[in-house]
Design a protein around this motif. Structure first.
Motif, PDB file in Angstrom:
ATOM      1  N   VAL A 163       0.851  -1.185   0.000  1.00 53.12           N
ATOM      2  CA  VAL A 163       0.000   0.000   0.000  1.00 53.12           C
ATOM      3  C   VAL A 163       0.888   1.236   0.000  1.00 53.12           C
ATOM      4  N   GLY A 164       0.802   2.033  -1.058  1.00 56.55           N
ATOM      5  CA  GLY A 164       1.604   3.234  -1.165  1.00 56.55           C
ATOM      6  C   GLY A 164       0.946   4.421  -0.509  1.00 56.55           C
ATOM      7  N   GLY A 165       1.645   5.547  -0.523  1.00 60.51           N
ATOM      8  CA  GLY A 165       1.083   6.780   0.001  1.00 60.51           C
ATOM      9  C   GLY A 165       1.233   6.970   1.492  1.00 60.51           C
ATOM     10  N   THR A 166       1.841   5.995   2.190  1.00 63.50           N
ATOM     11  CA  THR A 166       2.059   6.131   3.621  1.00 63.50           C
ATOM     12  C   THR A 166       3.521   5.841   3.924  1.00 63.50           C
ATOM     13  N   PHE A 167       3.971   6.318   5.067  1.00 59.76           N
ATOM     14  CA  PHE A 167       5.360   6.137   5.481  1.00 59.76           C
ATOM     15  C   PHE A 167       5.708   4.658   5.622  1.00 59.76           C
ATOM     16  N   ASN A 168       4.766   3.881   6.158  1.00 60.12           N
ATOM     17  CA  ASN A 168       5.057   2.485   6.486  1.00 60.12           C
ATOM     18  C   ASN A 168       5.033   1.531   5.300  1.00 60.12           C
ATOM     19  N   ARG A 169       4.330   1.909   4.230  1.00 59.22           N
ATOM     20  CA  ARG A 169       4.122   1.008   3.091  1.00 59.22           C
ATOM     21  C   ARG A 169       3.650  -0.376   3.567  1.00 59.22           C
ATOM     22  N   PRO A 170       2.500  -0.435   4.261  1.00 56.53           N
ATOM     23  CA  PRO A 170       2.016  -1.738   4.750  1.00 56.53           C
ATOM     24  C   PRO A 170       1.732  -2.705   3.610  1.00 56.53           C
ATOM     25  N   ILE A 171       1.782  -3.986   3.937  1.00 53.22           N
ATOM     26  CA  ILE A 171       1.576  -5.051   2.964  1.00 53.22           C
ATOM     27  C   ILE A 171       0.211  -5.691   3.184  1.00 53.22           C
ATOM     28  N   GLU A 172      -0.608  -5.711   2.151  1.00 53.23           N
ATOM     29  CA  GLU A 172      -1.848  -6.479   2.205  1.00 53.23           C
ATOM     30  C   GLU A 172      -1.491  -7.930   1.919  1.00 53.23           C
ATOM     31  N   SER A 173      -1.808  -8.814   2.847  1.00 59.65           N
ATOM     32  CA  SER A 173      -1.300 -10.180   2.774  1.00 59.65           C
ATOM     33  C   SER A 173      -2.371 -11.183   3.173  1.00 59.65           C
ATOM     34  N   ILE A 174      -2.353 -12.328   2.533  1.00 57.05           N
ATOM     35  CA  ILE A 174      -3.191 -13.452   2.969  1.00 57.05           C
ATOM     36  C   ILE A 174      -2.422 -14.202   4.051  1.00 57.05           C
ATOM     37  N   CYS A 175      -3.068 -14.442   5.164  1.00 56.93           N
ATOM     38  CA  CYS A 175      -2.453 -15.147   6.286  1.00 56.93           C
ATOM     39  C   CYS A 175      -3.362 -16.288   6.734  1.00 56.93           C
ATOM     40  N   ARG A 176      -2.761 -17.226   7.417  1.00 55.65           N
ATOM     41  CA  ARG A 176      -3.533 -18.334   7.970  1.00 55.65           C
ATOM     42  C   ARG A 176      -3.630 -18.156   9.481  1.00 55.65           C
ATOM     43  N   ASP A 177      -4.864 -17.926   9.956  1.00 55.39           N
ATOM     44  CA  ASP A 177      -5.068 -17.831  11.399  1.00 55.39           C
ATOM     45  C   ASP A 177      -6.047 -18.896  11.844  1.00 55.39           C
TER      46      ASP A 177
END
Length: 277
Positions: free
Chosen positions: A14-28
């Motif tokens: 995800v752009g536009g932010t300092f952190n550049r978070p990652i959209e991710s599929i996870c197994r919970d």
């Protein structure tokens, strides 16, 4: 208190932010779910992840809605070529994950219309003040009308959902961990200074606003802050290597009577001069 899950696929950065978070599929425990991952590139950025975890639990203590969180161990899977600084996303690294909220819309100033109709759609309008009080208490100036970091749930009645507290505790990633900043800015920075909060709270009676302040203070006074932070500290991954000075600073920050008194003085003045509609 907080589980550790594993990522199985990165979807996008995800752009536009300092952190550049990652959209991710996870197994919970629920199966495959989408999480937004925040990670550290330098040592001091770990403190931002600590702030995310601490403020998640504090928000819930203040009866504010916020997405579920987990620690996420990065799995052995490809990193898309377009990702910036992929070297910070190595297999086995443990990062912060916020579960994707369902049936919500992010609040933006471009989409919002200030009207009594929109106000009446809020299930708990008084929570707008609670969000502002919470941000002032935790030292978060990052919730502004340019970036509200708020979701509104869909439906006839909307609830407010808070997220993103990486810069809490007066930008903890830039802190020396010595002095607690007790100066409060309510109009120039932060949520209560936004046009959204200012306009919408004008439809709430001042008696209700004052009662909300009193209740918020009682909630804080009912917390054993060192104990609460100690419980959260026990969950931190060993790889984060958090020094005692970090959690000590957070405890001092949240326990500061001078800060809280300044918060109350500024908020009481804010309410006093808030135009009633």
């Amino acid at each position: 208190m907080i589980s550790t899950i594993q990522s199985i696929q990165f979807l996008r950065q995800v752009g536009g932010t300092f952190n550049r978070p990652i959209e991710s599929i996870c197994r919970d425990d629920s199966g495959l779910e989408v999480y937004y991952l925040k990670y550290f590139r330098t040592g001091n950025e770990i403190e931002g992840l600590v702030a995310e975890v601490v403020c998640h639990f504090l928000a819930r203590k203040m009866n504010l809605l916020t997405p579920d969180i987990s620690y996420v161990e990065i799995g052995d899977h490809p990193i898309p070529d377009e990702f910036v600084h992929p070297e910070h996303l190595s297999t086995g690294k443990v990062v912060f994950g916020s579960k994707k909220a369902e049936k919500v819309d992010e609040l933006t100033k471009l989409e919002f219309i200030f009207s009594k109709h929109e106000f009446n759609r809020l299930e708990y309008p008084i929570h707008l003040l609670r969000v502002g009080l919470f941000d002032l208490w935790i030292g978060n100036n990052d919730r502004t009308e340019d970036n509200y970091n708020l979701f509104l749930t869909r439906g006839k009645k909307q609830k407010i959902v808070v997220f993103d507290h990486f810069e809490a505790f007066n930008k903890i990633t830039e802190s020396s961990f010595r002095d607690v900043n007790t100066f409060i800015e309510i109009y120039e920075k932060g949520f209560l200074g936004s046009k959204y909060a200012y306009e919408m709270l004008g439809w709430v009676s001042k008696d209700d606003l004052n009662r909300e302040v009193d209740e918020f203070v009682r909630n804080i006074q009912g917390l054993d802050i060192p104990e609460e932070i100690g419980k959260i500290e026990e969950t931190f991954p060993d790889s984060w290597d958090i020094g005692a000075e970090v959690t000590d600073y957070i405890v001092r920050y949240l326990s500061s009577e001078d800060r809280l008194n300044n918060v109350l003085e500024e908020v009481n003045n804010y309410i006093k001069y808030l135009p009633e509609k």
